[in-house]
Write a protein that holds these residues in place. Structure first.
Motif: not given
Length: 226
Positions: A62, A65, A67, A98-99, A138-139, A141, A148-150
């Motif tokens: 976490c 960076d 994905a 967070n993801a 924030p890194r 995703r 994705d968190r939009q």
């Protein structure tokens, strides 16, 4: 008034009755496989130590960076639900939040609460507590645009739906583990619910007050006074 009179001491949440660790072991293995974590279980490693290693590897992921693939959403939520430790389950919830976003995580936990097995309903209530965490990675995703968190982060998303589902479940479900896990996060003020659910709030308080389980009787009095 003595300062000590203002201190509220809650009983610890009892461990699940007749807990089966095998489903959680499978969840840990899935987390390791899907996320490619460096936490392969070695022969002879006890359950607690392996669980610690998986959580530690997840926390480290976490911070990078990273994905997360789409299939990790359900894998993380199942691990959070089946982790019987109400503190350590945080790491699976936090990674999913967070993801994939707060709304999606909360919606899935509501699904577990309404349609899961007894163990899953109790686990969803334990996991729900951590859905209020701030999003501090924030890194991290999701790979899939669908995951994705939009949307803007909303602390209130899903809360009303959870409270109403949890109230109904507490009254209807006689499993003591489910009721113990639901009660700490259940507001017992009629004003927290629409008018048609006020009788259920009164029923929930009466159930907890007269229940043979000491934890429920202890907890409800603190919540009604609070």
């Amino acid at each position: 008034m003595d300062e000590q009179d203002d201190v509220t001491t809650f009983m610890a949440l009892p461990a699940p009755e007749a807990a089966d660790g095998a489903p959680f072991d499978r969840c840990l293995a899935d987390v390791v496989q899907v996320l490619g974590l460096d936490a392969v279980r070695q022969p002879g490693t006890d359950d607690g130590l392996w669980g610690h290693r998986v959580r530690q590897a997840l926390r480290e992921a976490c911070e990078r960076d990273t994905a997360f693939p789409e299939e990790s959403f359900e894998v993380l939520l199942r691990a959070a639900v089946y982790d019987a430790n109400p503190s350590f389950n945080r790491w699976f919830v936090e990674a999913a939040l967070n993801a994939f976003g707060r709304g999606r995580v909360r919606s899935r936990l509501i699904g577990y609460l309404q349609a899961g097995t007894g163990a899953e309903r109790a686990g969803a209530a334990r996991a729900w507590y951590w859905t209020a965490l701030s999003l501090d990675h924030p890194r991290l995703r999701a790979v899939s645009p669908a995951g994705d968190r939009q949307e803007p982060d909303d602390d209130a998303v899903g809360v009303r739906e959870w409270h109403e589902a949890a109230l109904r479940e507490f009254v209807a479900n006689e499993d003591p583990d489910v009721r113990r896990c639901i009660l700490p996060g259940l507001p017992l003020r009629p004003s927290a619910f629409p008018a048609e659910l006020h009788p259920l709030v009164e029923e929930a308080v009466a159930i907890a007050r007269s229940h043979p389980d000491e934890y429920l009787r202890h907890r409800v009095e603190h919540q009604v006074r609070g």
